[in-house]
Design a protein around this motif. Structure first.
Motif, short mmCIF file in Angstrom:
data_model
loop_
_atom_site.label_atom_id
_atom_site.label_comp_id
_atom_site.label_asym_id
_atom_site.label_seq_id
_atom_site.Cartn_x
_atom_site.Cartn_y
_atom_site.Cartn_z
N ALA A 72 -14.22 41.72 35.05
CA ALA A 72 -13.13 41.72 36.03
C ALA A 72 -13.42 40.71 37.14
CB ALA A 72 -12.96 43.11 36.64
N GLU A 73 -14.66 40.71 37.63
CA GLU A 73 -15.00 39.80 38.73
C GLU A 73 -15.00 38.35 38.26
OE1 GLU A 73 -15.16 40.50 41.95
OE2 GLU A 73 -14.69 42.58 41.49
N ALA A 74 -15.40 38.13 37.00
CA ALA A 74 -15.38 36.76 36.46
C ALA A 74 -13.95 36.25 36.46
CB ALA A 74 -15.95 36.76 35.04
N ARG A 75 -13.03 37.07 36.01
CA ARG A 75 -11.63 36.64 35.98
C ARG A 75 -11.10 36.40 37.40
NH1 ARG A 75 -8.01 39.37 31.92
NH2 ARG A 75 -8.51 37.52 30.72
N LEU A 76 -11.38 37.33 38.31
CA LEU A 76 -10.86 37.18 39.67
C LEU A 76 -11.42 35.94 40.35
CD1 LEU A 76 -10.93 40.92 40.76
CD2 LEU A 76 -8.92 39.50 40.35
N MET A 77 -12.68 35.63 40.05
CA MET A 77 -13.30 34.46 40.67
C MET A 77 -12.56 33.18 40.27
SD MET A 77 -17.00 33.79 41.63
CE MET A 77 -16.49 35.04 42.76
N VAL A 78 -12.24 33.07 39.01
CA VAL A 78 -11.55 31.86 38.54
C VAL A 78 -10.13 31.84 39.06
CG1 VAL A 78 -10.72 30.65 36.51
CG2 VAL A 78 -12.97 31.63 36.53
N GLN A 79 -9.46 32.97 39.01
CA GLN A 79 -8.07 33.02 39.47
C GLN A 79 -7.97 32.63 40.94
OE1 GLN A 79 -6.57 36.88 38.53
NE2 GLN A 79 -6.06 36.32 36.43
N SER A 80 -8.91 33.14 41.76
CA SER A 80 -8.80 32.85 43.19
C SER A 80 -9.21 31.41 43.48
CB SER A 80 -9.65 33.82 44.01
OG SER A 80 -10.99 33.69 43.63
N ASN A 81 -10.04 30.80 42.63
CA ASN A 81 -10.44 29.41 42.88
C ASN A 81 -9.35 28.43 42.48
OD1 ASN A 81 -12.83 30.08 43.90
ND2 ASN A 81 -14.04 29.65 42.09
N GLY A 82 -8.90 28.54 41.23
CA GLY A 82 -8.02 27.47 40.77
C GLY A 82 -6.84 27.95 39.97
N LYS A 83 -6.62 29.25 39.95
CA LYS A 83 -5.48 29.83 39.21
C LYS A 83 -5.58 29.58 37.70
CE LYS A 83 -3.28 30.80 43.12
NZ LYS A 83 -4.11 31.72 43.78
N GLY A 84 -6.75 29.23 37.21
CA GLY A 84 -6.92 29.02 35.78
C GLY A 84 -7.15 30.34 35.08
N LYS A 85 -7.33 30.26 33.76
CA LYS A 85 -7.53 31.49 32.98
C LYS A 85 -8.87 31.43 32.27
CE LYS A 85 -2.89 32.99 32.26
NZ LYS A 85 -1.69 32.88 31.53
N VAL A 86 -9.42 32.59 32.00
CA VAL A 86 -10.62 32.68 31.17
C VAL A 86 -10.35 33.71 30.09
CG1 VAL A 86 -12.41 32.01 32.82
CG2 VAL A 86 -11.58 34.36 32.83
N ARG A 87 -11.12 33.63 28.97
CA ARG A 87 -10.96 34.63 27.91
C ARG A 87 -12.14 35.59 28.02
NH1 ARG A 87 -11.70 33.75 21.80
NH2 ARG A 87 -11.46 35.93 21.29
N LEU A 88 -11.84 36.87 28.05
CA LEU A 88 -12.89 37.86 28.26
C LEU A 88 -13.20 38.61 26.97
CD1 LEU A 88 -11.63 39.45 31.63
CD2 LEU A 88 -13.20 37.52 31.31
N LEU A 89 -14.51 38.74 26.69
CA LEU A 89 -14.97 39.52 25.54
C LEU A 89 -15.95 40.56 26.04
CD1 LEU A 89 -16.05 36.78 22.94
CD2 LEU A 89 -14.06 38.28 22.83
N GLY A 90 -15.72 41.81 25.70
CA GLY A 90 -16.64 42.85 26.15
C GLY A 90 -16.95 43.82 25.04
#
Ligand SMILES: C[S@@+](CC[C@H](N)C(=O)[O-])C[C@H]1O[C@@H](n2cnc3c(N)ncnc32)[C@H](O)[C@@H]1O
Length: 363
Positions: free
Chosen positions: A225-243
């Protein structure tokens, strides 16, 4: 001639964070807010920003943010301190201005606000916390309208005083509990990571838009969750999450926690045998099992070595892993065996216990 009155600069701010993360938090304050760091202490960063805005509440590596009223590093542990606390509270802060700034960020209460005083105190002071609180209340007597009510819950305004040994810092809390606990965390697990620490680990991983991020032992999914929020707040980009996790209940928690923010792919697995292709992942974040809940009777060294071997296999060239543990020697040994180099390490204290996150890189 310019007849406008020169604006007095805004008051300083301070933030509380997990001990060990002061530098990380300072970097975020500089990067995100253009802030100037005035001083740091254990779990504390005092700073200035050009303007007091709601952006302060977007910081991810701090647990609380305050407007600074006064500070001292000259407490004596003796009863005399209480007189000083009252005096400094009365005279050192511009409370009306601070309250106006508070209301510009948090909703202005209708009618007479409810307020609360929070005193944190550690050290061998001759006076107890209740007397410190009374001294603070006496000092605030002039700032608080007599009609304001003391409320224990859902206070509109919180005045905080934190004392550690000879040091004291007093201010007006701008944040509320959602800064520390986040709003996405609906489900908690034992040993669930504090979001602020997860955010610090995500920063260390230098996550960029477009990356595939893996947490092989994801628990409630805080790191993802924090990985996604970090990218979104920096540059509005997306990441793919695997857990993934061995525990099906943990996976249910992770799915629920991530649901409102775009979800991810979750799978029940053993991190020692990942059903993932070689070189398919850009970043790995992992809160390894350690400590009382997991360490007793288990051979953590073997678990770490087998897990790191898989991490190395699935990481792309130039990939990075950031792993948290209190068993640093076992983690370093496992990294050595698996030919992962330790590119960085950060020591923190979680609930008084030391832990370290290591940044790992393939060699
Ligand atoms: C310290 S917790 C992680 C907590 C998580 N970061 C969070 O914030 O909720 C460790 C997790 O590792 C999982 N785990 C332990 N051994 C595992 C293994 N061999 N493979 C996959 N998951 C494992 C546990 O079920 C637990 O959820």
């Amino acid at each position: 001639m310019n007849s406008r009155k020169p604006q007095t600069p805004p008051p300083a701010c301070y933030a509380q964070t997990i001990p060990g993360l002061e530098q990380v938090a300072s970097d975020e304050i500089r990067d995100r807010l253009g802030g100037e760091i005035l001083r740091t202490g254990q779990g504390l960063v005092v700073f200035k920003v050009p303007e007091i805005t709601a952006d302060l509440l977007e910081l991810r590596t701090v647990e609380d943010v305050f407007l600074f009223a006064w500070g001292s590093d000259q407490l004596s542990y003796r009863a005399l301190d209480l007189d000083w606390i009252e005096k400094w509270t009365k005279s050192k802060a511009d409370w009306p201005r601070m309250l106006a700034l508070h209301h510009s960020i948090r909703t202005k209460p209708k009618g007479n606000p409810g307020y609360w005083l929070v005193v944190q105190q550690s050290g061998k002071h001759v006076y107890q916390r209740q007397y410190t609180r009374q001294a603070l209340a006496r000092g605030l007597g002039q700032a608080i309208h007599p009609k304001w009510r003391v409320v224990e819950e859902n206070a509109d305004i919180e005045f905080w005083l934190t004392i550690e040994g000879t040091q004291a810092i007093c201010g007006l809390r701008l944040s509320d509990r959602t800064m520390r606990h986040r709003t996405y965390k609906r489900e908690h697990r034992p040993a669930s990571l504090r979001p602020v620490l997860a955010a610090a680990m995500a920063r260390a991983a230098d996550i960029q838009p477009g990356m595939v991020i893996l947490d092989p032992m994801c628990g409630a999914g805080t790191l993802l969750a924090e990985a996604r929020l970090m990218v979104q707040s920096n540059g509005k980009g997306k990441v793919r999450l695997l857990g993934g996790d061995v525990d099906a209940e943990a996976l249910d928690c992770a799915r629920l926690n991530l649901r409102t923010m775009g979800g991810g792919t979750f799978c029940r697995w053993d991190a020692r045998r990942l059903p993932l292709a070689e070189r398919s992942v850009d970043r790995i974040l992992c809160n390894l099992p350690f400590g009382m809940a997991y360490g007793v009777g288990e051979n953590l060294g073997q678990l770490y070595a087998a897990t790191f071997m898989e991490m190395k296999r699935v990481l792309r060239p130039n990939g990075l892993g950031v792993v948290l543990t209190s068993e640093v020697a076992a983690a370093r040994q496992a990294a050595l065996v698996c030919r992962l180099s330790v590119a960085g390490s950060m020591r923190v204290r979680i609930l008084g216990q030391p832990a370290t996150y290591l940044t790992l890189r393939g060699v």
